[in-house]
Design a protein around this motif. Structure first.
Motif, PDB file in Angstrom:
ATOM      1  N   ALA A   1       0.066   4.343  -5.719  1.00 36.55           N
ATOM      2  CA  ALA A   1      -1.360   4.554  -5.422  1.00 36.55           C
ATOM      3  C   ALA A   1      -1.668   4.229  -3.958  1.00 36.55           C
ATOM      4  CB  ALA A   1      -2.231   3.722  -6.353  1.00 36.55           C
ATOM      5  N   VAL A   2      -0.821   4.731  -3.064  1.00 39.47           N
ATOM      6  CA  VAL A   2      -1.032   4.556  -1.625  1.00 39.47           C
ATOM      7  C   VAL A   2      -0.879   5.912  -0.951  1.00 39.47           C
ATOM      8  CG1 VAL A   2      -0.178   2.182  -1.671  1.00 39.47           C
ATOM      9  CG2 VAL A   2       1.412   4.051  -1.139  1.00 39.47           C
ATOM     10  N   SER A   3      -1.173   5.972   0.329  1.00 41.74           N
ATOM     11  CA  SER A   3      -1.067   7.221   1.064  1.00 41.74           C
ATOM     12  C   SER A   3       0.390   7.563   1.373  1.00 41.74           C
ATOM     13  CB  SER A   3      -1.851   7.125   2.379  1.00 41.74           C
ATOM     14  OG  SER A   3      -1.212   6.227   3.268  1.00 41.74           O
ATOM     15  N   VAL A   4       0.638   8.855   1.567  1.00 47.15           N
ATOM     16  CA  VAL A   4       1.971   9.308   1.973  1.00 47.15           C
ATOM     17  C   VAL A   4       2.323   8.711   3.339  1.00 47.15           C
ATOM     18  CG1 VAL A   4       3.335  11.333   2.637  1.00 47.15           C
ATOM     19  CG2 VAL A   4       1.854  11.428   0.623  1.00 47.15           C
ATOM     20  N   ALA A   5       1.329   8.583   4.211  1.00 49.52           N
ATOM     21  CA  ALA A   5       1.574   8.026   5.541  1.00 49.52           C
ATOM     22  C   ALA A   5       2.152   6.616   5.454  1.00 49.52           C
ATOM     23  CB  ALA A   5       0.276   8.009   6.349  1.00 49.52           C
ATOM     24  N   ARG A   6       1.650   5.825   4.536  1.00 46.48           N
ATOM     25  CA  ARG A   6       2.180   4.460   4.389  1.00 46.48           C
ATOM     26  C   ARG A   6       3.649   4.482   3.991  1.00 46.48           C
ATOM     27  NH1 ARG A   6      -2.142   0.569   1.207  1.00 46.48           N
ATOM     28  NH2 ARG A   6      -4.040   1.565   2.003  1.00 46.48           N
ATOM     29  N   ILE A   7       4.000   5.410   3.108  1.00 45.74           N
ATOM     30  CA  ILE A   7       5.391   5.495   2.670  1.00 45.74           C
ATOM     31  C   ILE A   7       6.281   5.955   3.819  1.00 45.74           C
ATOM     32  CG2 ILE A   7       6.987   6.584   1.052  1.00 45.74           C
ATOM     33  CD1 ILE A   7       5.032   4.520  -0.164  1.00 45.74           C
ATOM     34  N   ALA A   8       5.786   6.898   4.609  1.00 44.20           N
ATOM     35  CA  ALA A   8       6.557   7.371   5.766  1.00 44.20           C
ATOM     36  C   ALA A   8       6.834   6.233   6.740  1.00 44.20           C
ATOM     37  CB  ALA A   8       5.810   8.500   6.470  1.00 44.20           C
TER      38      ALA A   8
ATOM     39  N   ILE B   1       5.612   2.096  16.318  1.00 46.82           N
ATOM     40  CA  ILE B   1       4.394   2.254  17.103  1.00 46.82           C
ATOM     41  C   ILE B   1       3.422   3.150  16.346  1.00 46.82           C
ATOM     42  CG2 ILE B   1       3.419   3.028  19.291  1.00 46.82           C
ATOM     43  CD1 ILE B   1       6.222   2.617  20.519  1.00 46.82           C
ATOM     44  N   ILE B   2       2.246   2.626  16.075  1.00 44.71           N
ATOM     45  CA  ILE B   2       1.224   3.415  15.390  1.00 44.71           C
ATOM     46  C   ILE B   2       0.074   3.683  16.359  1.00 44.71           C
ATOM     47  CG2 ILE B   2       1.812   2.517  13.112  1.00 44.71           C
ATOM     48  CD1 ILE B   2      -0.689   0.709  13.331  1.00 44.71           C
ATOM     49  N   GLY B   3      -0.461   4.881  16.275  1.00 48.07           N
ATOM     50  CA  GLY B   3      -1.622   5.233  17.073  1.00 48.07           C
ATOM     51  C   GLY B   3      -2.710   5.721  16.138  1.00 48.07           C
TER      52      GLY B   3
ATOM     53  N   LEU C   1      -6.181   3.212  11.306  1.00 49.87           N
ATOM     54  CA  LEU C   1      -5.489   1.995  11.721  1.00 49.87           C
ATOM     55  C   LEU C   1      -5.224   1.089  10.524  1.00 49.87           C
ATOM     56  CD1 LEU C   1      -4.406   0.126  13.942  1.00 49.87           C
ATOM     57  CD2 LEU C   1      -6.732  -0.766  14.201  1.00 49.87           C
ATOM     58  N   ASP C   2      -6.230   0.875   9.686  1.00 50.31           N
ATOM     59  CA  ASP C   2      -6.065   0.001   8.520  1.00 50.31           C
ATOM     60  C   ASP C   2      -4.994   0.530   7.574  1.00 50.31           C
ATOM     61  OD1 ASP C   2      -8.000  -1.741   9.417  1.00 50.31           O
ATOM     62  OD2 ASP C   2      -9.624  -0.868   8.226  1.00 50.31           O
ATOM     63  N   ASP C   3      -4.986   1.847   7.361  1.00 56.35           N
ATOM     64  CA  ASP C   3      -3.995   2.431   6.459  1.00 56.35           C
ATOM     65  C   ASP C   3      -2.583   2.261   7.018  1.00 56.35           C
ATOM     66  OD1 ASP C   3      -3.548   4.081   3.984  1.00 56.35           O
ATOM     67  OD2 ASP C   3      -2.610   5.402   5.451  1.00 56.35           O
ATOM     68  N   ASN C   4      -2.432   2.467   8.313  1.00 52.41           N
ATOM     69  CA  ASN C   4      -1.118   2.307   8.930  1.00 52.41           C
ATOM     70  C   ASN C   4      -0.662   0.853   8.922  1.00 52.41           C
ATOM     71  OD1 ASN C   4      -1.069   5.035   9.443  1.00 52.41           O
ATOM     72  ND2 ASN C   4      -1.526   4.869  11.614  1.00 52.41           N
ATOM     73  N   LEU C   5      -1.581  -0.058   9.196  1.00 52.16           N
ATOM     74  CA  LEU C   5      -1.234  -1.476   9.179  1.00 52.16           C
ATOM     75  C   LEU C   5      -0.746  -1.913   7.803  1.00 52.16           C
ATOM     76  CD1 LEU C   5      -4.187  -2.980  11.274  1.00 52.16           C
ATOM     77  CD2 LEU C   5      -1.783  -2.905  11.959  1.00 52.16           C
ATOM     78  N   ALA C   6      -1.316  -1.301   6.768  1.00 51.62           N
ATOM     79  CA  ALA C   6      -0.960  -1.674   5.401  1.00 51.62           C
ATOM     80  C   ALA C   6       0.473  -1.304   5.048  1.00 51.62           C
ATOM     81  CB  ALA C   6      -1.928  -1.023   4.412  1.00 51.62           C
ATOM     82  N   ALA C   7       1.105  -0.451   5.845  1.00 47.73           N
ATOM     83  CA  ALA C   7       2.501  -0.074   5.585  1.00 47.73           C
ATOM     84  C   ALA C   7       3.422  -1.276   5.661  1.00 47.73           C
ATOM     85  CB  ALA C   7       2.948   0.994   6.575  1.00 47.73           C
ATOM     86  N   ALA C   8       3.024  -2.270   6.449  1.00 49.15           N
ATOM     87  CA  ALA C   8       3.849  -3.470   6.589  1.00 49.15           C
ATOM     88  C   ALA C   8       3.926  -4.271   5.287  1.00 49.15           C
ATOM     89  CB  ALA C   8       3.303  -4.359   7.707  1.00 49.15           C
ATOM     90  N   GLU C   9       3.002  -4.008   4.371  1.00 44.55           N
ATOM     91  CA  GLU C   9       2.979  -4.743   3.108  1.00 44.55           C
ATOM     92  C   GLU C   9       3.851  -4.096   2.034  1.00 44.55           C
ATOM     93  OE1 GLU C   9      -1.122  -4.775   2.033  1.00 44.55           O
ATOM     94  OE2 GLU C   9      -1.773  -5.734   3.905  1.00 44.55           O
ATOM     95  N   ILE C  10       4.377  -2.902   2.321  1.00 45.46           N
ATOM     96  CA  ILE C  10       5.159  -2.171   1.326  1.00 45.46           C
ATOM     97  C   ILE C  10       6.650  -2.444   1.496  1.00 45.46           C
ATOM     98  CG2 ILE C  10       5.840   0.114   0.514  1.00 45.46           C
ATOM     99  CD1 ILE C  10       3.073   1.105   1.219  1.00 45.46           C
TER     100      ILE C  10
END
Length: 348
Positions: A268-275, A289-291, A298-307
């Protein structure tokens, strides 16, 4: 947020690095299409990133002709950020004027560039100073000597390169080791689940030389965000463009997105987070590096660190994105099958 050692150095950086390429974006320039975040937006993004544990910010003199650096420096001042709490990386090489010497990795351009970058950033030193591209004219020795002088002067703490071939980085290491110059501690390069070419030559070289890897465009210019399908344009305002940069094999990319979507839907997360999580799962990656153009991105990309992807999830994504066989890789693998290090067992 996790922190990883930057190459062989004693410096630790967050595994998520905030990229500043979307800052400023003057009207009529190529940067406008990439992003045009104003100063208030920059302050908010840097503030959010710092709150999330990010201590690493990457920019370049060429981004919006220096405005990105200026806005980063102003944001640090506006937010009252303690200098030692952030690791600031910037780059030199790109065209910064109309003269023939306003570009490249010559001593002259580097020396002029570092002073201008420090002035725009409002800092007395740069933590990581990177050569932004391959200069086929300037001798590597000249570039390395100039960078070493900057380190000795205290204007720069560490040096790195971006978009260099493996052979040239090894040449640079040999020269630096022989002459006692500061060596490249990092390489900033393109890497994504749909673009794993780095694994052929650059990754083995980096691991041998203990270099840190900063990944740019881990979402392949937005293609891997999950907002687009094989025959879909995506939501209004989404950056599809033509996806010509970075160049990606579209068929393989769509297969990767299909595989990631299964993992994303299950979590239940975005594809971007999985990438992003996939790239972060690789042991040779130091920081991604996220832009972002918005705080939501930004919040969605930062959340990738939790996966933390499971072994099975990584295996499935590896299979969907595996590189086609290429010489000499397939021959090295075949001939080296019996030369894998094994524990020594004395007879008797």
């Amino acid at each position: 947020m996790k922190y990883r050692r930057l190459g062989r150095t004693g410096l630790y950086v967050s595994e998520i690095c905030l990229g500043a390429m979307t800052f400023a974006g003057q009207e009529g320039s190529m940067w406008r299409a990439i992003g045009s975040v104003d100063q208030a937006g920059v302050d908010a993004m840097i503030g959010r990133a710092l709150e999330a544990g990010v201590n690493f910010i990457d920019t370049a003199d060429v981004y919006s002709s220096g405005e990105s650096e200026r806005m980063v420096g102003q944001a640090l001042k506006n937010l009252g950020v303690k200098r030692s709490d952030v690791v600031i990386a910037t780059k030199v090489y790109g065209e910064m004027g109309k003269g023939p010497n306003d570009r490249g990795a010559s001593r002259g351009h580097i020396m002029d560039g570092v002073k201008a970058s420090l002035d725009r950033l409002g800092l007395d030193h740069i933590d990581l100073y990177q050569i932004h591209g391959n200069d086929s004219i300037t001798p590597v020795e000249e570039t390395l000597r100039a960078l070493d002088d900057l380190v000795r002067e205290g204007l720069v703490r560490y040096v790195g390169c971006s978009n260099w071939a493996a052979w040239k980085m090894m040449k640079a290491h040999g020269i630096a080791d022989h002459r006692g110059y500061a060596r490249f501690e990092t390489v900033q390069a393109y890497y994504s689940i749909a673009g794993r070419d780095l694994e052929r030559d650059i990754v083995p070289m980096m691991q041998d030389q203990q270099m840190g890897l900063m990944v740019w465009s881990p979402l392949a210019g937005g293609l891997l965000s999950g907002k687009f399908g094989r025959d879909e344009d995506g939501p209004e305002g989404a950056r599809r463009a033509s996806f010509d940069f970075p160049p990606v094999n579209r068929d393989r990319a769509w297969d990767c997105i299909d595989a990631m979507r299964k993992v994303a839907d299950a979590r239940a997360v975005s594809v971007a987070r999985i990438a992003l999580a996939y790239v972060l799962s690789k042991p040779f990656v130091t920081s991604v590096i996220i832009g972002a153009k918005t705080n939501e991105q930004l919040d969605d990309n930062l959340a990738a660190a939790e996966i933390a992807l499971t072994v099975d999830e990584i295996a499935a994504l590896d299979e969907a994105s595996k590189l086609p066989p290429e010489y000499p890789g397939w021959m090295l693998e075949r001939q080296g099958a019996h030369r894998v290090p094994q524990p020594f067992k004395p007879k008797g």
